[in-house]
Design a protein around this motif. Structure first.
Motif, PDB file in Angstrom:
ATOM      1  N   TYR A  45      -5.942  18.361  -8.939  1.00  0.00           N
ATOM      2  CA  TYR A  45      -6.136  17.187  -8.092  1.00  0.00           C
ATOM      3  C   TYR A  45      -4.761  16.669  -7.703  1.00  0.00           C
ATOM      4  N   TYR A  46      -4.728  15.747  -6.761  1.00  0.00           N
ATOM      5  CA  TYR A  46      -3.469  15.242  -6.228  1.00  0.00           C
ATOM      6  C   TYR A  46      -3.386  13.733  -6.409  1.00  0.00           C
ATOM      7  N   VAL A  47      -2.157  13.239  -6.494  1.00  0.00           N
ATOM      8  CA  VAL A  47      -1.931  11.813  -6.720  1.00  0.00           C
ATOM      9  C   VAL A  47      -1.025  11.275  -5.625  1.00  0.00           C
ATOM     10  N   LEU A  48      -1.454  10.175  -4.991  1.00  0.00           N
ATOM     11  CA  LEU A  48      -0.633   9.463  -4.017  1.00  0.00           C
ATOM     12  C   LEU A  48      -0.162   8.162  -4.659  1.00  0.00           C
ATOM     13  N   SER A  49       1.144   7.870  -4.551  1.00  0.00           N
ATOM     14  CA  SER A  49       1.711   6.728  -5.274  1.00  0.00           C
ATOM     15  C   SER A  49       2.452   5.727  -4.395  1.00  0.00           C
ATOM     16  N   ARG A  50       2.699   6.071  -3.117  1.00  0.00           N
ATOM     17  CA  ARG A  50       3.392   5.139  -2.232  1.00  0.00           C
ATOM     18  C   ARG A  50       2.394   4.294  -1.451  1.00  0.00           C
ATOM     19  N   PHE A  51       2.794   3.053  -1.183  1.00  0.00           N
ATOM     20  CA  PHE A  51       1.887   2.095  -0.549  1.00  0.00           C
ATOM     21  C   PHE A  51       1.301   2.628   0.745  1.00  0.00           C
ATOM     22  N   ASP A  52       2.138   3.061   1.666  1.00  0.00           N
ATOM     23  CA  ASP A  52       1.646   3.467   2.981  1.00  0.00           C
ATOM     24  C   ASP A  52       0.677   4.639   2.895  1.00  0.00           C
ATOM     25  N   ASP A  53       0.954   5.597   2.026  1.00  0.00           N
ATOM     26  CA  ASP A  53       0.072   6.754   1.888  1.00  0.00           C
ATOM     27  C   ASP A  53      -1.300   6.334   1.362  1.00  0.00           C
ATOM     28  N   ILE A  54      -1.302   5.454   0.363  1.00  0.00           N
ATOM     29  CA  ILE A  54      -2.563   4.984  -0.218  1.00  0.00           C
ATOM     30  C   ILE A  54      -3.324   4.126   0.790  1.00  0.00           C
ATOM     31  N   PHE A  55      -2.615   3.250   1.470  1.00  0.00           N
ATOM     32  CA  PHE A  55      -3.210   2.366   2.470  1.00  0.00           C
ATOM     33  C   PHE A  55      -3.898   3.184   3.567  1.00  0.00           C
ATOM     34  N   ASP A  56      -3.210   4.214   4.067  1.00  0.00           N
ATOM     35  CA  ASP A  56      -3.781   5.050   5.123  1.00  0.00           C
ATOM     36  C   ASP A  56      -4.997   5.829   4.615  1.00  0.00           C
ATOM     37  N   ALA A  57      -4.914   6.356   3.400  1.00  0.00           N
ATOM     38  CA  ALA A  57      -6.028   7.133   2.836  1.00  0.00           C
ATOM     39  C   ALA A  57      -7.244   6.243   2.616  1.00  0.00           C
ATOM     40  N   ALA A  58      -7.040   5.023   2.145  1.00  0.00           N
ATOM     41  CA  ALA A  58      -8.156   4.115   1.875  1.00  0.00           C
ATOM     42  C   ALA A  58      -8.924   3.775   3.143  1.00  0.00           C
ATOM     43  N   ARG A  59      -8.228   3.705   4.267  1.00  0.00           N
ATOM     44  CA  ARG A  59      -8.892   3.367   5.527  1.00  0.00           C
ATOM     45  C   ARG A  59      -9.523   4.573   6.207  1.00  0.00           C
ATOM     46  N   ASP A  60      -9.044   5.766   5.873  1.00  0.00           N
ATOM     47  CA  ASP A  60      -9.538   6.977   6.522  1.00  0.00           C
ATOM     48  C   ASP A  60     -10.675   7.583   5.705  1.00  0.00           C
ATOM     49  N   THR A  61     -11.856   6.984   5.808  1.00  0.00           N
ATOM     50  CA  THR A  61     -12.989   7.447   5.005  1.00  0.00           C
ATOM     51  C   THR A  61     -13.546   8.773   5.501  1.00  0.00           C
ATOM     52  N   GLU A  62     -13.232   9.155   6.731  1.00  0.00           N
ATOM     53  CA  GLU A  62     -13.683  10.459   7.233  1.00  0.00           C
ATOM     54  C   GLU A  62     -12.955  11.595   6.530  1.00  0.00           C
ATOM     55  N   TRP A 312      -3.399   2.861  -6.900  1.00  0.00           N
ATOM     56  CA  TRP A 312      -3.270   1.509  -6.353  1.00  0.00           C
ATOM     57  C   TRP A 312      -2.122   0.729  -7.000  1.00  0.00           C
ATOM     58  N   ALA A 313      -2.036   0.801  -8.320  1.00  0.00           N
ATOM     59  CA  ALA A 313      -1.065  -0.012  -9.061  1.00  0.00           C
ATOM     60  C   ALA A 313       0.364   0.366  -8.717  1.00  0.00           C
ATOM     61  N   SER A 314       0.604   1.633  -8.437  1.00  0.00           N
ATOM     62  CA  SER A 314       1.931   2.056  -8.022  1.00  0.00           C
ATOM     63  C   SER A 314       2.251   1.541  -6.623  1.00  0.00           C
ATOM     64  N   GLY A 315       1.286   1.697  -5.705  1.00  0.00           N
ATOM     65  CA  GLY A 315       1.510   1.206  -4.348  1.00  0.00           C
ATOM     66  C   GLY A 315       1.794  -0.278  -4.308  1.00  0.00           C
ATOM     67  N   ASN A 316       1.165  -1.035  -5.205  1.00  0.00           N
ATOM     68  CA  ASN A 316       1.352  -2.485  -5.225  1.00  0.00           C
ATOM     69  C   ASN A 316       2.741  -2.906  -5.704  1.00  0.00           C
TER      70      ASN A 316
END
Length: 400
Positions: A45-62, A312-316
């Protein structure tokens, strides 16, 4: 920047591993913003830790879907029948349709109607601290029962069932925290059985609550099994997360006396400071999504059908979003975006309820026990790899 393959920086935490995850998160952001790890079942599995990457992924539900569960287990949805799928594990358009049915009572304006009840409940629990000489386990006395009280209120659980509901909700949360979703099966079946009874009762005696509202719209829009799934979402999403926020906020106020003094001198700032507490505490530290197509990031490809953990906690605490003081408490900070309550279609339904609980609890703590402190090093973190919360946190007032 390349992937660090099977790097030890990220692992599923629990208990004492939650003590200080922040340096590891910082290294992930700097060294491996796209990080590949291996789950216990052998799957990558993969981990995203930067704010912008997480923010974009959370909005892109497709692209980053919730429909296969929010944990790393490949069979995370096995415990849910089709009609009992919790709303947090749906994607639009189904998610959008169901969210409309339950969102109105959770708006900021409607939530304000419960403020007096929340304040009375908080004061009753703080009275127990007074009776105990100003000391005790603040989790057991306030931070755990408060969210259970609010969830029970919204679901229309009758007063005669509240004590049972509290004990039973704790068992559900604990079972989910200490094992995989499958391990929580017995406790979840107990929840479903109770929810069935609650639905039947509200059919004959509707009240001013969410279950009654859902029963009224009819089975075409909200089947009994879907309502059961919604009850599950309210309990598992609203209890331990709020406990985590309050425990973390109390620790921050103990460690940062200057920031506490600002709130004592200017209590009108407490409401806006809740987002700063949410940002730094991040009760839900991470949740997974599943890719529906290959995704190119940092010169690498995340394959289709793979779990991606949104940290989330890292992005914050990402300096790229919040500046060089990202890891520090600043109750005057103007927080424009945080990840603690999700973003996009899956923005937390209970966000307003969480903020009002946080505000009232901190207002009453500071007004009644200005010299309180919590003893974090003597505290004990709960099990579970997703929610960082104290299950035991000693509290005292100076001189007590």
């Amino acid at each position: 920047m390349s992937i660090v393959d099977r790097h030890p920086l990220y692992f599923l935490r629990g208990r004492e591993d939650w003590r200080d995850p922040w340096p590891a998160y910082s290294r992930l952001r700097d060294e491996a913003p796209l990080h590949r790890a291996t789950h216990d079942d052998g799957s990558d599995y993969y981990v995203l830790s930067r704010f912008d990457d997480i923010f974009d992924a959370a909005r892109d539900t497709e692209t980053f879907s919730s429909a296969k569960g929010l944990t790393l287990e490949q069979d995370a949805m096995a415990m849910f029948e089709d009609q009992a799928v919790p709303i947090v594990m749906m994607d639009p358009p189904d998610h959008t349709t169901m969210r409309r049915l339950v969102s109105r009572p959770m708006t900021p304006r409607r939530v304000l109607l419960i403020e007096d009840a929340v304040r009375d409940f908080v004061d009753q629990r703080l009275d127990l601290l007074v009776e105990n000489g100003g000391q005790g386990d603040i989790v057991e006395m306030l931070f755990k029962p408060l969210p259970s009280f609010v969830v029970a209120h919204y679901l229309g659980v009758p007063l005669s069932d509240r004590a049972m509901f509290d004990d039973w909700s704790s068992a559900i949360v604990q079972a989910a925290a200490e094992g995989t979703v499958t391990d929580a099966m017995d406790a979840t079946l107990g929840l479903f059985e109770y929810a069935d009874k609650l639905i039947e009762w509200r059919r004959s005696e509707p009240g001013d609550d969410l279950v009654s509202d859902l029963v009224v719209v009819g089975e075409e829009l909200a089947s009994p099994m879907w309502i059961v799934g919604f009850v599950f979402t309210m309990i598992t999403g609203g209890n331990d997360t709020m406990t985590g926020l309050l425990g973390g906020a109390a620790e921050l106020l103990t460690d940062h006396r200057d920031q506490r003094q600002i709130l004592i001198d200017e209590p009108e700032l407490i409401g806006s400071a809740i987002d700063e507490f949410l940002r730094l505490v991040s009760p839900v530290q991470n949740l997974a999504r599943t890719t529906t197509r290959p995704v190119e990031m940092y010169g690498e490809t995340i394959p289709e059908g793979v779990k991606v953990m949104l940290l989330w906690a890292s992005g914050n605490r990402d300096e790229r979003e919040f500046g060089p003081t990202a890891g520090e408490l600043d109750v005057r900070r103007e927080v424009k975006r945080i990840l603690s309550l999700g973003y996009g279609p899956h923005h937390c339904l209970g966000a307003s309820a969480a903020r009002i609980q946080g505000r009232v609890a901190i207002e009453q703590l500071l007004s009644r026990f200005a010299d309180f402190e919590v003893h974090a090093m003597a505290g004990r973190f709960a099990a579970g790899p997703f929610v960082r919360r104290y299950e035991y946190l000693p509290f005292s007032v100076k001189g007590s």
